[in-house]
Design an enzyme around this catalytic site. Sequence first.
Site, short mmCIF file in Angstrom:
data_model
loop_
_atom_site.label_atom_id
_atom_site.label_comp_id
_atom_site.label_asym_id
_atom_site.label_seq_id
_atom_site.Cartn_x
_atom_site.Cartn_y
_atom_site.Cartn_z
N CYS A 10 2.76 -2.47 -0.35
CA CYS A 10 3.53 -3.31 0.58
C CYS A 10 3.52 -4.76 0.09
CB CYS A 10 2.94 -3.22 1.98
SG CYS A 10 2.76 -1.51 2.60
N ARG B 273 6.79 -7.45 21.43
CA ARG B 273 5.53 -8.10 21.12
C ARG B 273 5.73 -9.21 20.08
NH1 ARG B 273 1.39 -5.09 22.76
NH2 ARG B 273 -0.01 -5.56 21.04
N CYS C 3 -5.15 1.36 20.90
CA CYS C 3 -4.09 1.46 19.90
C CYS C 3 -4.75 1.54 18.53
CB CYS C 3 -3.15 0.26 19.98
SG CYS C 3 -1.80 0.29 18.77
N CYS D 72 -6.28 -0.75 0.07
CA CYS D 72 -5.20 0.18 0.39
C CYS D 72 -4.36 0.45 -0.86
CB CYS D 72 -4.32 -0.39 1.50
SG CYS D 72 -2.99 0.73 1.99
N CYS E 94 4.23 2.51 19.00
CA CYS E 94 4.33 1.06 18.78
C CYS E 94 4.91 0.88 17.39
CB CYS E 94 2.94 0.42 18.88
SG CYS E 94 2.91 -1.35 18.52
N CYS F 218 -6.42 -3.06 19.81
CA CYS F 218 -5.79 -2.42 18.66
C CYS F 218 -6.75 -2.43 17.47
CB CYS F 218 -4.51 -3.13 18.30
SG CYS F 218 -3.35 -3.28 19.67
N CYS G 209 1.42 -7.56 2.04
CA CYS G 209 0.07 -7.30 2.52
C CYS G 209 -1.01 -7.67 1.51
CB CYS G 209 -0.07 -5.83 2.90
SG CYS G 209 -1.68 -5.44 3.65
#
Length: 333
Positions: A70, A272, A140, A66, A200, A109, A73
């Site tokens: 972030c 959640r 999801c 990616c 979400c 998900c 991550c």
Amino acid sequence: MQALSTVGDVVQEKPCDAQWTLDAARELYNLPLNDLLFRSHTLHRTKFNANEVQLSKLLNIKTGGCPEDCGYCSQSVHASGVAASKLMNLDDVLLEARKARESGATRYCMGAAWRSPKPRDEPAIVAMVKGVKSLGLETCMTLGMLSSAQAETFADAGLDYYNHNIDTSERFYPEVITTRSFADRLKTLANVREAGIKVCSGGIIGMGETPDDRIDMLVTLANLPEPPESVPINLLIPMPGTRMANLEPVDPIEFIRIIALARLMMPASSVRLTAGRTTMSDEMQALCFFAGANSIFVGDTLLTAANPGNDRDSNLLARLGMTATSLEIPGER
């Protein structure tokens, strides 16, 4: 929109046009813990079965590579340790979805380590959504940023939920991510909502933010034109090779306060309990459920991090006298 006020020990929902302020939310957060939990648990019981937890399974359908930076991550190219992979094929995704259904999950998900989906990948995503829905599972996706056209495409395929966390407060956001803005996050949420997909969106606790940053994150979510139907609250898992690998752990009581506050501010949403449960004691998780958390991810992994296995979760729920939300499979009664 829904919010609420508290007068003494009575919990009352505010009119739909009410807006949360940081001061009002902070006042709740700073209550004596017993008072905070009493209020959140009392409200929770008016909206949900307090002894039922919804189970979800998260599958990494495309790992690593990616371009976003972030700080938490391990799948970012700016981190180290996770090799990039290609998008999984449909048959393998559906095989894992069947396993998830057999383990008691009612929502499936699927996450891909992208800045945003490329046009060439959209047909495969559409096929995955349709295939998983045919198994009777809620669907999801979390694929990064979405344009309005992409959101419409996935809505037409029948996607139930789209996950796109705002992560933290707008103030602290540049300390976490520099390759996209807080406004970019909110734009994707707006595109998803306008397409008719349930939202979400939540955040991560423990990235070096202040308590006010955590509270303000919830203020942002609660003050959206319509609050998210699903609010994941993650406890940072310090991943090797990331900028946040060596941060100090969060006080469990502070985390529980955020769970309770999320319940109070978004009473109709599923709260959640997501990443970080491997480091939580059973007692901490039990207090999170009491505070208003009513959904968890099951399985041994959560993207690239460890997650409590099904045996530990089943044992914990049994000891607490709690049950998992049941799934009605098409064609079965």
